[in-house]
Design an enzyme around this catalytic site. Structure first.
Site, PDB file in Angstrom:
ATOM      1  CD  GLU A 157       1.442   1.298  -0.997  1.00  0.00           C
ATOM      2  OE1 GLU A 157       2.630   1.252  -1.372  1.00  0.00           O
ATOM      3  OE2 GLU A 157       1.086   1.022   0.164  1.00  0.00           O
ATOM      4  CB  CYS A 197       4.820  -0.372   5.469  1.00  0.00           C
ATOM      5  SG  CYS A 197       4.697   0.627   6.966  1.00  0.00           S
ATOM      6  CG  HIS A 204       2.307   2.779   2.868  1.00  0.00           C
ATOM      7  ND1 HIS A 204       1.732   1.543   2.849  1.00  0.00           N
ATOM      8  CD2 HIS A 204       2.622   3.027   4.151  1.00  0.00           C
ATOM      9  CE1 HIS A 204       1.683   1.050   4.080  1.00  0.00           C
ATOM     10  NE2 HIS A 204       2.221   1.937   4.889  1.00  0.00           N
TER      11      HIS A 204
END
Ligand code: GLN
Length: 535
Positions: free
Chosen positions: A512, A383, A510
């Site tokens: 993750e 990001c 993102h």
């Protein structure tokens, strides 16, 4: 009919209540029951989005764009499900709704009160999740600690739910800390006794007590907790310290917690299938080879600030049989000249430039990016990290002096990262970023495409700024490539080819947030693989 498990916490916060909640869900799921989880946060913020991650930990983003408490991340990772913004209930949401309704005159002249109006709204939100997801069991974690003023209306609401839903359809689990005295090594149960008393004072008798202790509770401590907590001794369990959080469901299952919950809820017991977690925990245990990752960020003192990234690395590491060791690099120290970048990054096998906001530390991050690019150190930018990679490239390779993001310098001569068009009209801060899962089209032949093995992927987002469309043709003519785009032309992935760099990838998303123990996130997996190859 849906059943409810309510998890409360005692003595202190941060005793792993979220992990116990997720573990109970897992033990039910392992027996074939459909499960979801709800986190209740008794603060007045409407959501976690406006809270500083340095104080509160990461803001977890759901597919539907909820900015939620980080415990939802644990639930998603343990239960392998995607939750929604409705799975995080806050005092702010409850009061906002009730007051809005009052202003519309919907209470027909009545005096609006905490009981029943606030408690009704709480119950209706919990039941809404049960109905919406149509699951067998909803596990509800009440944030904070029993005894907090903020938590009282929620405890009152779940007390009422016991009566309304029935004994066999509700279960109260209390998780509390048992400290060990350093001098005598004694396990002290008095704090637990007091927190249970506090619960009982407001009408909640826990059915199960889970003691959080460094080691397994001794029989004497168990007996005391049972006696003073007013539960059978078989209802006291220990969540002791283990090497990895993913082991917690396994140690609780071994003590019989799963069977106990099932029996109490009057559900049919089935042989639990925990093979996936067992496999994963074994993998972690055997992953001995250490890989040092430089985590360049601003909130590096509170490790929970980037918890989903840490977990994504754990997932990827287990799959590759390596143990990621995180070296936290405070970008402000590089920026202020307190540490030299080569010292800050000495010995690291790879660098992650973490997400973030604001000017402080950003030049330190840019310095770290330049160092990793020029020294062929594997680099992954998430990001804000990706935005800074673009700025560094624009300045040092393309030659756009003083290129910047308008977030960091509104007067920059080269705004290579700029506020997204639709954001220019937005005045309010809360819940107004580009949030949640959006499709990304990956460019064939790129590393990003090969990592995902798909043309179109979905990843979650949380940002206001983007690579300035006006600069795309200028920046991406020198080697840096766009490898992923949104359908409306936003830059989502950038990379340098393998010929130019061992691993140099940035993403506006993102990834993750979607990483799971058994399906690690492709960019994190690719990044760790590259660090291994470059040793
Ligand atoms: N501050 C940047 C933006 O708003 C990046 C945000 C982030 O890293 N999540 O676009």
């Amino acid at each position: 009919m849906t059943k409810y498990v309510f998890v409360t916490g005692g003595v202190l916060s941060s005793v792993g209540k979220g992990i116990v909640t997720a573990s109970i869900g897992k033990l039910l799921q392992a027996r074939g029951y459909s499960v979801t989880a709800v986190k209740i946060d008794p603060y007045l913020n409407v959501d976690a989005g406006t809270m500083n991650p340095y104080m509160h930990g990461e803001v977890f983003v759901t597919d539907d764009g909820g900015e939620t408490d980080l415990d939802l991340g644990h639930y998603e990772r343990f239960l392998h499900i995607n939750l929604s913004k409705y799975n995080n209930i806050t005092t702010g949401q409850i009061y906002l709704k009730v007051i809005e309704r009052e202003r519309k005159g919907e209470y027909l002249g009545r005096c609006v009160q905490i009981i029943p109006h606030i408690t009704d709204e709480i119950k209706s939100r919990i039941r809404f999740v049960a109905k919406r997801e149509n699951v067998d069991v909803v596990v509800v974690e009440i944030g904070g600690t029993v005894g907090d003023i903020e938590g009282l209306p929620f405890l009152e609401a779940i007390r009422q739910m016991r009566i309304e839903e029935g004994y066999c359809n509700t279960l109260f689990v209390h998780v509390a800390l048992v400290p060990i005295l350093e001098v005598t090594g004694e396990q002290k149960t008095k704090p637990v006794q007091h927190s249970v008393q506090e619960l009982r004072r407001i009408g909640i008798q826990p059915d199960i007590i889970v003691a959080r202790c460094r080691v397994m509770l001794e029989d004497e401590a168990k007996r005391k907790i049972a006696l003073y907590g007013n539960v059978p001794i078989g209802s006291v369990f220990t969540s002791y310290t283990v090497d990895t959080i993913y082991e917690v469901p396994l140690i609780l299952e071994k003590q019989g917690l799963g069977k106990h919950v099932i029996e109490r809820l009057n559900l049919e017991d089935k042989e639990p299938d925990l093979a996936d977690l067992e496999w994963f925990v074994e993998k972690i245990r055997h992953s001995k080879k250490r890989i040092i990752i430089g985590m360049v960020g601003k909130y590096t003192k509170l490790k929970d600030s980037y918890i989903s990234i840490n977990e994504a690395l754990v997932h990827a590491g287990a799959h590759l049989g390596v143990k990621p060791v995180l070296k936290w690099v405070e970008a402000t120290n590089i920026e202020e000249g307190k540490v030299k970048v080569e010292d800050a990054l000495s010995g690291v096998n790879g660098v992650i430039v973490l997400p973030g906001f604001g000017r402080r530390g950003s030049e330190g991050k840019i310095t770290a990016i330049k160092y990793a690019r020029e020294n062929n150190i594997p680099l992954l930018g998430i990001c804000f990290g990706m935005q800074l990679m673009v700025i560094e490239y624009a300045r040092n390779v393309v030659g756009l002096r003083n290129a910047n993001s308008t977030e960091l310098n509104p007067k920059t001569p080269h705004p290579v990262v700029d506020l997204m068009e639709e954001q220019t009209k937005i005045k309010q801060l809360g819940g107004t970023m580009r949030l949640g899962a959006y499709p990304i089209d990956l460019v064939k032949g790129t590393i990003a495409h090969s990592l995902y093995g798909k043309d179109r992927i979905y990843e979650r987002h949380r940002h206001r700024y983007e690579v300035n469309p006006k600069y795309i043709h200028k920046i991406f003519a020198y080697g840096l490539k766009i490898s992923g785009l949104s359908y409306d032309g936003r830059v989502e992935f950038i990379e340098l080819s393998r010929k130019e760099h061992v691993f140099y990838i940035g993403t506006q998303a993102h990834p993750e947030f979607r990483s799971r123990p058994l399906s690690p996130s492709p960019p994190y997996l690719g990044f760790l693989k590259a660090t291994l190859n470059s040793i």
